[in-house]
Design a protein around this motif. Structure first.
Motif, PDB file in Angstrom:
ATOM      1  N   ARG B  97       0.855  -1.184   0.000  1.00 41.07           N
ATOM      2  CA  ARG B  97       0.000   0.000   0.000  1.00 41.07           C
ATOM      3  C   ARG B  97       0.889   1.231   0.000  1.00 41.07           C
ATOM      4  O   ARG B  97       1.191   1.817   1.042  1.00 41.07           O
ATOM      5  N   ALA B  98       1.309   1.616  -1.192  1.00 37.70           N
ATOM      6  CA  ALA B  98       2.215   2.750  -1.331  1.00 37.70           C
ATOM      7  C   ALA B  98       2.055   3.319  -2.725  1.00 37.70           C
ATOM      8  O   ALA B  98       1.730   2.584  -3.657  1.00 37.70           O
ATOM      9  N   PRO B  99       2.283   4.615  -2.889  1.00 34.69           N
ATOM     10  CA  PRO B  99       2.037   5.228  -4.194  1.00 34.69           C
ATOM     11  C   PRO B  99       2.972   4.744  -5.283  1.00 34.69           C
ATOM     12  O   PRO B  99       2.676   4.903  -6.465  1.00 34.69           O
ATOM     13  N   ASN B 100       4.120   4.180  -4.921  1.00 29.36           N
ATOM     14  CA  ASN B 100       5.043   3.715  -5.944  1.00 29.36           C
ATOM     15  C   ASN B 100       4.830   2.253  -6.305  1.00 29.36           C
ATOM     16  O   ASN B 100       5.616   1.673  -7.046  1.00 29.36           O
ATOM     17  N   LYS B 102       2.897  -0.553  -8.276  1.00 28.60           N
ATOM     18  CA  LYS B 102       2.083  -0.680  -9.484  1.00 28.60           C
ATOM     19  C   LYS B 102       0.757  -1.349  -9.169  1.00 28.60           C
ATOM     20  O   LYS B 102       0.702  -2.306  -8.388  1.00 28.60           O
TER      21      LYS B 102
END
Lengths: 118, 114
Positions: B97-100, B102
């Motif tokens: 769960r992280a913006p980077n 995919k």
């Protein structure tokens, strides 16, 4: 508030012509920026992403995008369009981690539909 | 091979009749998301699971619920569908769960409400 604007709802280009899809964003810090493509009746597929570093980002299928902080833009380009590129393209900005944004909650633009003429 | 599979591809339900959409993944990802995409609009996140932890978006109507019985499967339940709930529903997964990280999307389920 964070937002993404794709000013062009629908673009038609001839096969072999160059393409530029526009994306402007509003964000409080250095953004995470993405371009996704959605073929008819399909889910979204990541074309490319920008987090930091080189402002010109290369993606899959011959696409590239350039981050321009001064213009708050992240336009998608392709030098020669193929008929198979006909799809809908979504620009998205990542959540602002510094403000406790929901992780993984990308803010999408409304999309640009690309049609390709033979 | 499909890695995020959504069934059925098309679903028709009646106004007010509960309906369940399903999503399965072979990626062993920790996070599973449900998006609603109305015609000519951007996908809108409804909620997501981080492992067994359910995270609802603030503006998701109570009519929408979700279940994740195990890592591989996640369900979207619409308790009393209204005409305004007709849309494409997209499931997606990510490793973390992280913006980077995919996102991997399924092909979606197109829901019609009669």
């Amino acid at each position: 508030a964070q937002s993404v604007t794709q000013p062009d709802i629908h673009i038609t280009v001839s096969e072999g012509a160059s393409l530029e899809l526009r994306c402007n964003y509003s964000y409080g810090a250095t953004p995470y920026l993405f371009w996704y493509v959605q073929s008819p009746g399909q889910g979204l597929q990541l074309l490319l992403k920008y987090f930091s570093g080189d402002t010109l980002v290369q993606g899959i299928k011959g696409f590239e995008a350039e981050f321009k902080r001064s213009q708050s833009s992240f336009n998608l380009r392709k030098p020669s369009v193929h008929w198979s590129d006909a799809a809908e393209y979504f620009c998205a900005v990542g959540p602002d981690m510094n403000y406790g944004g929901s992780q993984g909650n990308l803010i999408f633009g409304k999309g640009t539909k690309l049609s390709v003429k033979p | 091979d499909a890695m995020v599979i959504q069934n059925p591809r098309y679903q028709v339900t009646q106004f007010g009749k509960p309906v369940t959409l399903s999503c399965s993944q072979t990626l062993n990802h920790n996070v599973m998301y449900w998006y609603q995409q109305k015609s000519s609009q951007a996908p809108k996140l409804l909620f997501h699971y981080y492992d067994k932890d359910f995270n609802n978006e603030a503006d998701t109507p109570d009519n929408f619920q979700s279940r994740r019985p195990n890592t591989s499967f996640c369900f979207l339940d619409i308790r009393s569908p209204g005409l305004g709930d007709a849309a494409m529903y997209l499931c997606a997964t990510s490793r973390a769960r992280a913006p980077n990280e995919k996102l991997f999307f399924g092909s979606g389920t197109q829901l019609s409400v009669l």
